[in-house]
Design a protein around this motif. Structure first.
Motif, PDB file in Angstrom:
ATOM      1  N   ILE A 207       0.821  -1.208   0.000  1.00 47.58           N
ATOM      2  CA  ILE A 207       0.000   0.000   0.000  1.00 47.58           C
ATOM      3  C   ILE A 207       0.859   1.264   0.000  1.00 47.58           C
ATOM      4  O   ILE A 207       0.624   2.189  -0.774  1.00 47.58           O
ATOM      5  N   HIS A 208       1.888   1.306   0.840  1.00 48.15           N
ATOM      6  CA  HIS A 208       2.682   2.528   1.006  1.00 48.15           C
ATOM      7  C   HIS A 208       3.923   2.575   0.118  1.00 48.15           C
ATOM      8  O   HIS A 208       4.556   3.623   0.033  1.00 48.15           O
ATOM      9  N   LYS A 209       4.312   1.463  -0.478  1.00 50.64           N
ATOM     10  CA  LYS A 209       5.465   1.328  -1.371  1.00 50.64           C
ATOM     11  C   LYS A 209       6.813   1.441  -0.672  1.00 50.64           C
ATOM     12  O   LYS A 209       7.836   1.142  -1.246  1.00 50.64           O
ATOM     13  N   ARG A 210       6.839   1.863   0.597  1.00 51.42           N
ATOM     14  CA  ARG A 210       8.092   1.994   1.333  1.00 51.42           C
ATOM     15  C   ARG A 210       7.772   2.009   2.816  1.00 51.42           C
ATOM     16  O   ARG A 210       6.909   2.767   3.247  1.00 51.42           O
ATOM     17  N   ILE A 211       8.456   1.163   3.601  1.00 53.15           N
ATOM     18  CA  ILE A 211       8.250   1.162   5.043  1.00 53.15           C
ATOM     19  C   ILE A 211       9.593   1.151   5.755  1.00 53.15           C
ATOM     20  O   ILE A 211      10.605   0.716   5.202  1.00 53.15           O
TER      21      ILE A 211
ATOM     22  N   LEU B 205      -4.811 -16.568  -3.860  1.00 48.04           N
ATOM     23  CA  LEU B 205      -3.540 -16.862  -3.197  1.00 48.04           C
ATOM     24  C   LEU B 205      -2.974 -15.614  -2.529  1.00 48.04           C
ATOM     25  O   LEU B 205      -2.485 -15.664  -1.398  1.00 48.04           O
ATOM     26  N   ALA B 206      -3.032 -14.487  -3.238  1.00 53.35           N
ATOM     27  CA  ALA B 206      -2.523 -13.235  -2.672  1.00 53.35           C
ATOM     28  C   ALA B 206      -3.326 -12.837  -1.439  1.00 53.35           C
ATOM     29  O   ALA B 206      -2.751 -12.411  -0.430  1.00 53.35           O
ATOM     30  N   PHE B 207      -4.645 -12.992  -1.506  1.00 56.88           N
ATOM     31  CA  PHE B 207      -5.472 -12.638  -0.350  1.00 56.88           C
ATOM     32  C   PHE B 207      -5.210 -13.561   0.837  1.00 56.88           C
ATOM     33  O   PHE B 207      -5.230 -13.123   1.994  1.00 56.88           O
TER      34      PHE B 207
ATOM     35  N   ALA C 125      -5.041  -4.112  -0.068  1.00 55.27           N
ATOM     36  CA  ALA C 125      -3.686  -4.424  -0.508  1.00 55.27           C
ATOM     37  C   ALA C 125      -3.714  -5.302  -1.748  1.00 55.27           C
ATOM     38  O   ALA C 125      -2.881  -5.129  -2.654  1.00 55.27           O
ATOM     39  N   VAL C 126      -4.654  -6.234  -1.837  1.00 56.65           N
ATOM     40  CA  VAL C 126      -4.763  -7.096  -3.012  1.00 56.65           C
ATOM     41  C   VAL C 126      -5.152  -6.268  -4.237  1.00 56.65           C
ATOM     42  O   VAL C 126      -4.582  -6.437  -5.329  1.00 56.65           O
ATOM     43  N   MET C 127      -6.092  -5.343  -4.072  1.00 52.57           N
ATOM     44  CA  MET C 127      -6.479  -4.476  -5.190  1.00 52.57           C
ATOM     45  C   MET C 127      -5.311  -3.611  -5.639  1.00 52.57           C
ATOM     46  O   MET C 127      -5.055  -3.452  -6.836  1.00 52.57           O
ATOM     47  N   GLU C 128      -4.582  -3.040  -4.703  1.00 53.37           N
ATOM     48  CA  GLU C 128      -3.414  -2.219  -5.037  1.00 53.37           C
ATOM     49  C   GLU C 128      -2.346  -3.059  -5.734  1.00 53.37           C
ATOM     50  O   GLU C 128      -1.714  -2.607  -6.688  1.00 53.37           O
ATOM     51  N   LEU C 129      -2.149  -4.276  -5.272  1.00 52.94           N
ATOM     52  CA  LEU C 129      -1.156  -5.168  -5.861  1.00 52.94           C
ATOM     53  C   LEU C 129      -1.470  -5.462  -7.323  1.00 52.94           C
ATOM     54  O   LEU C 129      -0.593  -5.374  -8.179  1.00 52.94           O
ATOM     55  N   PHE C 130      -2.711  -5.794  -7.620  1.00 50.46           N
ATOM     56  CA  PHE C 130      -3.057  -6.197  -8.976  1.00 50.46           C
ATOM     57  C   PHE C 130      -3.313  -5.011  -9.905  1.00 50.46           C
ATOM     58  O   PHE C 130      -3.123  -5.138 -11.110  1.00 50.46           O
TER      59      PHE C 130
END
Length: 159
Positions: A30-34, A65-67, A75-80
């Protein structure tokens, strides 16, 4: 001896470690950097990269699988939708670990872990682009420099 024991258990039980990795993975997507410790970042890298590889093909099976690994619908929506199209051609190595030094409280080694293609701070910033477009920054007398250009323009205007 630690034969065939590659997993860093991070001082946690199996369920705690699984929850930790799931939450950190969702936050990274989600944030691309932590910001985290180096040990957790190295463990997270082995957890998140196979999930990103599976997201390259957008099927119902890969989404499930991702979920199951992430446990977060956003996060799954952002990933795909965002991450997978941007890293689709990359053969691997989707994360980067940047060490930032020791934490003041307990002297733990801290770092940033980020998705490689989403680094906005160093790659493609306007300041870097302008510096490349301007060319040389030499201000010596031999080649003239910026002052010589102004003088020649003023001379042309007067003539």
């Amino acid at each position: 001896m630690r034969h065939l024991n590659k997993t860093n258990h991070l001082g946690r039980t199996s369920s705690h470690r699984k929850a930790l990795m799931s939450n950190m993975c969702a936050s990274l997507i989600i944030h691309k950097r932590i910001n985290t410790t180096v040990a957790k970042a190295k463990a997270l890298r082995t957890y998140v990269e196979p999930i990103i590889t599976k997201s390259k093909e957008d099927t119902t099976s890969s989404r499930r699988l991702a979920f199951s690994h992430l446990g977060d619908k956003d996060a799954v929506m952002e990933l795909f939708r965002v991450v997978a199209p941007k890293i689709g051609k990359r053969p691997g190595g989707y994360t980067r670990i940047l060490k930032t030094g020791a934490r003041p409280g307990d002297n733990s080694q801290m770092c940033f872990i980020e998705l490689v293609d989403f680094n906005e701070t160093n790659v493609g910033t306007p300041k870097v682009e302008e510096a490349k477009a301007k060319g040389s920054t030499r201000r010596g007398r031999k080649k003239g420099g910026a002052g010589a250009e102004k003088e020649t323009k003023a001379a042309e205007a007067n003539a």
